[in-house]
Write a protein that holds these residues in place. Structure first.
Motif, PDB file in Angstrom:
ATOM      1  N   VAL A   1       0.863  -1.177   0.000  1.00  0.00           N
ATOM      2  CA  VAL A   1       0.000   0.000   0.000  1.00  0.00           C
ATOM      3  C   VAL A   1       0.901   1.229   0.000  1.00  0.00           C
ATOM      4  O   VAL A   1       1.669   1.435   0.941  1.00  0.00           O
ATOM      5  CB  VAL A   1      -0.940   0.011   1.221  1.00  0.00           C
ATOM      6  N   VAL A   2       0.814   2.014  -1.050  1.00  0.00           N
ATOM      7  CA  VAL A   2       1.743   3.144  -1.214  1.00  0.00           C
ATOM      8  C   VAL A   2       1.213   4.397  -0.537  1.00  0.00           C
ATOM      9  O   VAL A   2       1.860   4.953   0.350  1.00  0.00           O
ATOM     10  CB  VAL A   2       2.006   3.405  -2.709  1.00  0.00           C
ATOM     11  N   GLU A   3       0.080   4.863  -0.965  1.00  0.00           N
ATOM     12  CA  GLU A   3      -0.578   6.015  -0.344  1.00  0.00           C
ATOM     13  C   GLU A   3      -2.049   5.664  -0.168  1.00  0.00           C
ATOM     14  O   GLU A   3      -2.673   5.160  -1.103  1.00  0.00           O
ATOM     15  CB  GLU A   3      -0.464   7.271  -1.213  1.00  0.00           C
ATOM     16  N   ALA A   4      -2.603   5.929   1.013  1.00  0.00           N
ATOM     17  CA  ALA A   4      -4.002   5.593   1.256  1.00  0.00           C
ATOM     18  C   ALA A   4      -4.563   6.468   2.363  1.00  0.00           C
ATOM     19  O   ALA A   4      -3.911   6.686   3.390  1.00  0.00           O
ATOM     20  CB  ALA A   4      -4.146   4.123   1.641  1.00  0.00           C
ATOM     21  N   ALA A   5      -5.762   6.961   2.139  1.00  0.00           N
ATOM     22  CA  ALA A   5      -6.464   7.700   3.175  1.00  0.00           C
ATOM     23  C   ALA A   5      -6.974   6.728   4.228  1.00  0.00           C
ATOM     24  O   ALA A   5      -6.851   5.505   4.093  1.00  0.00           O
ATOM     25  CB  ALA A   5      -7.620   8.493   2.563  1.00  0.00           C
ATOM     26  N   ILE A   6      -7.564   7.239   5.273  1.00  0.00           N
ATOM     27  CA  ILE A   6      -8.015   6.405   6.382  1.00  0.00           C
ATOM     28  C   ILE A   6      -9.159   5.493   5.958  1.00  0.00           C
ATOM     29  O   ILE A   6      -9.426   4.469   6.586  1.00  0.00           O
ATOM     30  CB  ILE A   6      -8.441   7.267   7.591  1.00  0.00           C
ATOM     31  N   LYS A   7      -9.850   5.841   4.873  1.00  0.00           N
ATOM     32  CA  LYS A   7     -10.884   4.984   4.297  1.00  0.00           C
ATOM     33  C   LYS A   7     -10.654   4.896   2.796  1.00  0.00           C
ATOM     34  O   LYS A   7     -10.187   5.841   2.185  1.00  0.00           O
ATOM     35  CB  LYS A   7     -12.282   5.544   4.573  1.00  0.00           C
ATOM     36  N   GLY A   8     -11.003   3.758   2.210  1.00  0.00           N
ATOM     37  CA  GLY A   8     -10.863   3.639   0.759  1.00  0.00           C
ATOM     38  C   GLY A   8     -10.480   2.246   0.329  1.00  0.00           C
ATOM     39  O   GLY A   8     -10.173   1.358   1.140  1.00  0.00           O
ATOM     40  N   GLY A   9     -10.473   2.053  -0.991  1.00  0.00           N
ATOM     41  CA  GLY A   9     -10.231   0.740  -1.553  1.00  0.00           C
ATOM     42  C   GLY A   9      -8.861   0.179  -1.264  1.00  0.00           C
ATOM     43  O   GLY A   9      -8.706  -1.025  -1.044  1.00  0.00           O
ATOM     44  N   ALA A  10      -7.824   1.045  -1.273  1.00  0.00           N
ATOM     45  CA  ALA A  10      -6.462   0.555  -1.029  1.00  0.00           C
ATOM     46  C   ALA A  10      -6.333  -0.016   0.376  1.00  0.00           C
ATOM     47  O   ALA A  10      -5.702  -1.063   0.589  1.00  0.00           O
ATOM     48  CB  ALA A  10      -5.457   1.683  -1.248  1.00  0.00           C
ATOM     49  N   LEU A  11      -6.941   0.675   1.335  1.00  0.00           N
ATOM     50  CA  LEU A  11      -6.902   0.198   2.717  1.00  0.00           C
ATOM     51  C   LEU A  11      -7.637  -1.131   2.844  1.00  0.00           C
ATOM     52  O   LEU A  11      -7.176  -2.063   3.518  1.00  0.00           O
ATOM     53  CB  LEU A  11      -7.524   1.237   3.639  1.00  0.00           C
ATOM     54  N   ILE A  12      -8.778  -1.240   2.171  1.00  0.00           N
ATOM     55  CA  ILE A  12      -9.541  -2.495   2.181  1.00  0.00           C
ATOM     56  C   ILE A  12      -8.709  -3.633   1.608  1.00  0.00           C
ATOM     57  O   ILE A  12      -8.686  -4.743   2.145  1.00  0.00           O
ATOM     58  CB  ILE A  12     -10.857  -2.327   1.386  1.00  0.00           C
ATOM     59  N   THR A  13      -8.005  -3.362   0.510  1.00  0.00           N
ATOM     60  CA  THR A  13      -7.178  -4.395  -0.110  1.00  0.00           C
ATOM     61  C   THR A  13      -6.092  -4.874   0.846  1.00  0.00           C
ATOM     62  O   THR A  13      -5.842  -6.081   0.970  1.00  0.00           O
ATOM     63  CB  THR A  13      -6.535  -3.867  -1.402  1.00  0.00           C
ATOM     64  N   GLY A  14      -5.446  -3.941   1.530  1.00  0.00           N
ATOM     65  CA  GLY A  14      -4.431  -4.315   2.501  1.00  0.00           C
ATOM     66  C   GLY A  14      -4.994  -5.153   3.637  1.00  0.00           C
ATOM     67  O   GLY A  14      -4.394  -6.150   4.057  1.00  0.00           O
ATOM     68  N   GLN A  15      -6.153  -4.768   4.142  1.00  0.00           N
ATOM     69  CA  GLN A  15      -6.779  -5.511   5.231  1.00  0.00           C
ATOM     70  C   GLN A  15      -7.210  -6.903   4.779  1.00  0.00           C
ATOM     71  O   GLN A  15      -7.085  -7.880   5.525  1.00  0.00           O
ATOM     72  CB  GLN A  15      -7.976  -4.722   5.767  1.00  0.00           C
ATOM     73  N   LEU A  16      -7.720  -6.993   3.560  1.00  0.00           N
ATOM     74  CA  LEU A  16      -8.103  -8.296   3.020  1.00  0.00           C
ATOM     75  C   LEU A  16      -6.883  -9.208   2.892  1.00  0.00           C
ATOM     76  O   LEU A  16      -6.932 -10.389   3.242  1.00  0.00           O
ATOM     77  CB  LEU A  16      -8.770  -8.129   1.655  1.00  0.00           C
ATOM     78  N   ALA A  17      -5.786  -8.656   2.381  1.00  0.00           N
ATOM     79  CA  ALA A  17      -4.563  -9.446   2.238  1.00  0.00           C
ATOM     80  C   ALA A  17      -4.098  -9.976   3.593  1.00  0.00           C
ATOM     81  O   ALA A  17      -3.690 -11.131   3.709  1.00  0.00           O
ATOM     82  CB  ALA A  17      -3.472  -8.611   1.577  1.00  0.00           C
ATOM     83  N   ALA A  18      -4.158  -9.131   4.604  1.00  0.00           N
ATOM     84  CA  ALA A  18      -3.766  -9.562   5.949  1.00  0.00           C
ATOM     85  C   ALA A  18      -4.678 -10.684   6.441  1.00  0.00           C
ATOM     86  O   ALA A  18      -4.217 -11.651   7.064  1.00  0.00           O
ATOM     87  CB  ALA A  18      -3.808  -8.380   6.913  1.00  0.00           C
ATOM     88  N   SER A  19      -5.975 -10.587   6.136  1.00  0.00           N
ATOM     89  CA  SER A  19      -6.926 -11.621   6.564  1.00  0.00           C
ATOM     90  C   SER A  19      -6.685 -12.944   5.849  1.00  0.00           C
ATOM     91  O   SER A  19      -7.067 -14.005   6.353  1.00  0.00           O
ATOM     92  CB  SER A  19      -8.367 -11.149   6.333  1.00  0.00           C
TER      93      SER A  19
END
Length: 362
Positions: free
Chosen positions: A227-245
């Motif tokens: 994840v390079v740049e991401a606001a506190i909400k948004g698709g990039a953050l979701i992708t990172g959280q999904l990957a962790a899960s």
């Protein structure tokens, strides 16, 4: 034709990937699902009478006929989850789609895959970091996966094309659309030099609800997500959280505390859902990709005092050689942890490496 029934199964109302897989496992094939007796189908856990009745309606087969014709006319490959070419990394995800549509010739099961995601409102700093990372990673030729959105996604795809890496764009819509419009040229370049991938039928519009589903495929197909740049909400953050899960390795670029586009990255790091990525080589070192080709098995006699995770690897390997991603799936650990555990086992003279990132017992 089996592919017709595979398509039809995906068009049955209120049947998602989990139940679709249960049906195929129960009946033996997609075609067998539609030829099975209703009272037997009701034995499938979670199905119920309403879903059984939906299977035998004409709509799914009519839609399957139209979709199959569209795919043939437009050179679209249809991949079912049991096909050899289906992304094997996705099969480790409980919510994986059962069917994908593909344009392009890229291999969906390469040795190394990295998802690079971020905000649509990228800064020049974020764009430069993304490009530089992929330039350095190109030495090991990873496949770069992203979502073809404006901003970091598009920059990642372009950098991959520039530096000779295969790139795969996962879409949140059907192939009847090219979205966003500004990326239409990039869309064609990826189709020619990589692959476009979607779980959505041809006429599916780029609706907002589709993109979180798209993100799970990006995360699920990747060994590591950056994840390079991401606001506190948004698709990039979701992708990172999904990957962790999914027990995949997640990395985030730290930024200034006061920068809104660093908030998502810092949040992932704060919650221990991502490792700090301070340089491109950090990823290669953590994943074991930088030196794996030079790794030599060690024959050292040491007392066998195995941890639970080490014992799980030994147990998994007793049936024969396994690739590292399959070992990770078997023991439920990210690839970076698997490499560290295997290194210890190699030093103890219990495991040795084979070509193709496979490992076997000594």
């Amino acid at each position: 034709m089996e592919v017709h029934y595979q398509l039809a199964l995906c068009f049955v109302d209120k049947i998602g990937p989990v139940i679709a897989r249960a049906l195929v496992d129960f009946c033996g094939s997609a075609e067998a699902v539609f030829n099975e007796k209703k009272h037997l189908l009701e034995k499938v856990p979670g199905l119920g009478n309403e879903r059984v009745q939906a299977i035998f309606k004409s709509d799914p087969r009519v839609k399957a006929d139209l979709e199959l014709k569209y795919a043939i006319d437009h050179g679209i490959e249809i991949l079912f989850y049991k096909d050899e070419a289906f992304p094997r990394r996705l099969l480790r995800c409980a919510d994986s789609p059962v069917l994908l549509f593909k344009k392009g010739q890229a291999n969906l099961n390469p040795n190394h895959t990295v998802a690079v995601v971020g905000t649509r409102n990228q800064t020049s700093h974020g764009a430069n970091i993304t490009t530089e990372m992929i330039r350095e990673w190109s030495a090991i030729s990873p496949t770069i996966i992203s979502g073809l959105a404006l901003g970091i996604d598009a920059t990642a795809h372009r950098a991959a094309l520039k530096y000779g890496c295969t790139t795969i764009a996962v879409l949140g819509h059907g192939f009847e659309y090219r979205y966003p419009y500004q990326n239409r040229k990039l869309y064609m370049e990826i189709e020619e030099n990589g692959a476009l991938l979607t779980e959505f039928p041809s006429t599916s519009k780029p609706d907002a609800a589709n993109f979180p589903k798209r993100n799970r495929i990006v995360a699920g197909m990747s060994d590591a997500t950056v994840v390079v740049e991401a606001a506190i909400k948004g698709g990039a953050l979701i992708t990172g959280q999904l990957a962790a899960s999914y027990n995949r390795d997640v990395f985030a670029i730290p930024g200034r505390v006061s920068d809104p586009l660093s908030a998502g990255c810092l949040n992932l790091i704060k919650k221990n859902e991502a490792c700090v990525l301070s340089s491109p080589s950090d990823l290669l070192e953590t994943m074991g990709w930088e030196t794996e080709s030079n790794t030599k098995p060690k024959q050292i006699s040491l007392p066998i005092d195995l941890s639970t995770e080490e014992a799980s690897i030994i147990s998994a390997l007793q049936y024969g050689p396994m690739q590292v991603d399959k070992i990770g799936s078997a023991i439920g650990r990210p690839i970076s942890q698997v490499f560290a555990l295997i290194t210890t086992l190699e030093l103890r003279g219990l495991v040795k490496s084979l070509p193709g990132k496979q490992y076997t017992l000594l």
